[in-house]
Design a protein around this motif. Sequence first.
Motif, PDB file in Angstrom:
ATOM      1  N   ASP A 217       0.845  -1.188   0.000  1.00 61.36           N
ATOM      2  CA  ASP A 217       0.000   0.000   0.000  1.00 61.36           C
ATOM      3  C   ASP A 217       0.882   1.240   0.000  1.00 61.36           C
ATOM      4  OD1 ASP A 217      -2.359  -1.412   0.034  1.00 61.36           O
ATOM      5  OD2 ASP A 217      -2.533  -1.395   2.211  1.00 61.36           O
ATOM      6  N   GLY A 218       0.375   2.318  -0.577  1.00 64.20           N
ATOM      7  CA  GLY A 218       1.112   3.579  -0.586  1.00 64.20           C
ATOM      8  C   GLY A 218       1.251   4.146   0.811  1.00 64.20           C
ATOM      9  N   GLU A 219       2.173   5.057   0.976  1.00 62.28           N
ATOM     10  CA  GLU A 219       2.382   5.689   2.271  1.00 62.28           C
ATOM     11  C   GLU A 219       1.884   7.119   2.217  1.00 62.28           C
ATOM     12  OE1 GLU A 219       6.386   5.303   3.672  1.00 62.28           O
ATOM     13  OE2 GLU A 219       6.496   3.196   3.072  1.00 62.28           O
ATOM     14  N   LEU A 220       1.206   7.544   3.278  1.00 64.29           N
ATOM     15  CA  LEU A 220       0.713   8.909   3.359  1.00 64.29           C
ATOM     16  C   LEU A 220       1.883   9.858   3.592  1.00 64.29           C
ATOM     17  CD1 LEU A 220      -2.429   8.391   5.617  1.00 64.29           C
ATOM     18  CD2 LEU A 220      -2.373   8.799   3.161  1.00 64.29           C
ATOM     19  N   PRO A 221       1.815  11.071   3.013  1.00 62.41           N
ATOM     20  CA  PRO A 221       2.894  12.032   3.260  1.00 62.41           C
ATOM     21  C   PRO A 221       2.863  12.482   4.722  1.00 62.41           C
ATOM     22  CG  PRO A 221       1.102  13.043   2.015  1.00 62.41           C
ATOM     23  CD  PRO A 221       0.786  11.593   2.144  1.00 62.41           C
TER      24      PRO A 221
END
Length: 115
Positions: A93-97
């Motif tokens: 999953d992508g990572e939140l900034p």
Amino acid sequence: LKAVAKKNRRSPVTFLWAEGGSQSALEDSLGGFGGYPTLAALSAEKKRYARMNEAFDITHISSFIVGVLTGKGTSAVNAFGAIATVEEWDGKDGELPEEEPLDAYDEVELDGTTF
């Protein structure tokens, strides 16, 4: 999709997955998707396509595949949009900034009023 692909392994069907929005030219050539997940069947040889407008589950996807293979619900297209080259998905999953935390004593502006 893996379960449906396994069930239809003897059918002349190839499955692929693309992240929503990553193939915008192709999506646009199919009239746009308007929501995700979306399933579309394409025949470049016949210049025809079909979009599934049902629940995204094994039963509905299987029914959609059978319908497409029998010619139901397909539409003509002049040309399919180009397939974009995208970075391969790493399976994570992508990572939140990272965001700076809001301090309870910071001033906040809302509708022109500073609090």
